[in-house]
Design an enzyme around this catalytic site. Structure first.
Site, mmCIF file in Angstrom:
data_model
loop_
_atom_site.group_PDB
_atom_site.id
_atom_site.type_symbol
_atom_site.label_atom_id
_atom_site.label_comp_id
_atom_site.label_asym_id
_atom_site.label_seq_id
_atom_site.Cartn_x
_atom_site.Cartn_y
_atom_site.Cartn_z
ATOM 1 N N CYS A 122 21.155 17.173 1.150
ATOM 2 C CA CYS A 122 20.030 16.758 1.989
ATOM 3 C C CYS A 122 19.130 15.772 1.240
ATOM 4 O O CYS A 122 19.472 14.603 1.102
ATOM 5 C CB CYS A 122 19.261 17.969 2.506
ATOM 6 N N HIS A 224 23.429 21.023 4.987
ATOM 7 C CA HIS A 224 23.167 22.088 4.013
ATOM 8 C C HIS A 224 24.365 23.031 3.914
ATOM 9 O O HIS A 224 24.381 24.088 4.570
ATOM 10 C CB HIS A 224 21.908 22.871 4.403
ATOM 11 N N GLU A 226 25.125 25.086 1.676
ATOM 12 C CA GLU A 226 24.774 26.395 1.113
ATOM 13 C C GLU A 226 24.456 27.410 2.198
ATOM 14 O O GLU A 226 24.425 28.630 1.937
ATOM 15 C CB GLU A 226 23.598 26.271 0.124
#
Length: 251
Positions: A122, A224, A226
């Site tokens: 990001c 993202h 994660e």
């Protein structure tokens, strides 16, 4: 997805952090801060995560830090200072966080020079683009006509990402495939920086991934990953590249 890797083989991955006012118990003070999902992703992909909070930096310090790491993640966070790409700050853009900008800018420059594997996430993609002389759209809704990438309230938006074949990202995620990226950003790449190749986009043309030309592993994504713990392919790719980098540097 948890990879079984012997403890001795685990590479060390530095992850940049926020520096925020934090309150816990009786304490209310500035502190390094990073959501757990980042280091969980590194751990579950077979790496060891260490945190890299913003601090005074120059090129020598950045190279010294990276010499002790096998790979780096430039994490998400506040907007990059528009002054770094020659623009005045819009009202929709965050107040500059110059300490973090300087820190990550120096780490990225050193990582590219030393060919230390890195993954930008990001803000990390945006910082990489600015580091390479590119520019950003300061408020993406003004460009694409909707809030599809930033719903607000801590809710991540699902957006399709189209991945190019014949690229590092394609090799990891499936070239020519479409995946769902977890989005939480109101800015994006405008002019692409020098030495970067766009390797994924969304259907409105928004850049979703770039790679550093000629670098063994220099990848940044706008979404993202994660926040999709069931899919650790980007983190696993970074860990494997970090392991290979360590093998070369200690040989």
């Amino acid at each position: 997805m948890v990879l079984n890797v012997s403890e001795s083989a685990k590479p060390v991955i530095g992850v940049t952090t926020y520096l925020e006012q934090a309150q816990t118990g009786v304490w209310d003070t500035q502190a390094a801060y990073l959501p757990r999902v980042y280091f969980d992703a590194v751990n579950n992909a077979g790496g060891i995560a260490v945190l890299l909070p913003p601090q005074p930096v120059d090129a020598e310090i950045a190279h010294a830090v990276l010499s002790r790491l096998d790979g780096v993640i430039i994490a998400g966070g506040k907007d990059v200072n528009p002054a770094l790409y020659g623009q005045e700050r819009l009202l929709t853009t965050d107040e500059p966080r110059e300490d973090r900008d300087d820190w990550e800018n120096a780490l990225l420059a050193a990582a590219i020079e030393d060919e230390v594997p890195f993954l930008g996430i990001c803000r990390g993609l945006q910082m990489l683009n600015v580091n390479r002389g590119g520019t950003l759209h300061q408020h993406l809704p003004d460009v694409v006509g909707s809030e599809r990438y930033s719903l607000g309230g801590g809710v991540f938006a699902d957006n399709e990402v189209f991945v190019d074949s014949g690229t590092q990202v394609g090799d990891l995620l499936g070239g020519g495939e479409t995946l769902i990226g977890k989005s939480y950003h109101h800015q994006a790449i405008d002019a692409v920086g020098d030495g970067l190749t766009v390797t994924a986009r969304s259907d409105d043309g928004t850049v979703q991934a770039v790679e550093v030309d000629g670098m063994p592993f220099g990848i940044a994504v706008q979404w993202h990953p994660e926040h999709t713990p069931e899919d650790l392919r980007l983190f696993a790719g970074l860990v494997e590249a970090a392991r290979a980098h360590r093998a070369v540097t200690v040989a």
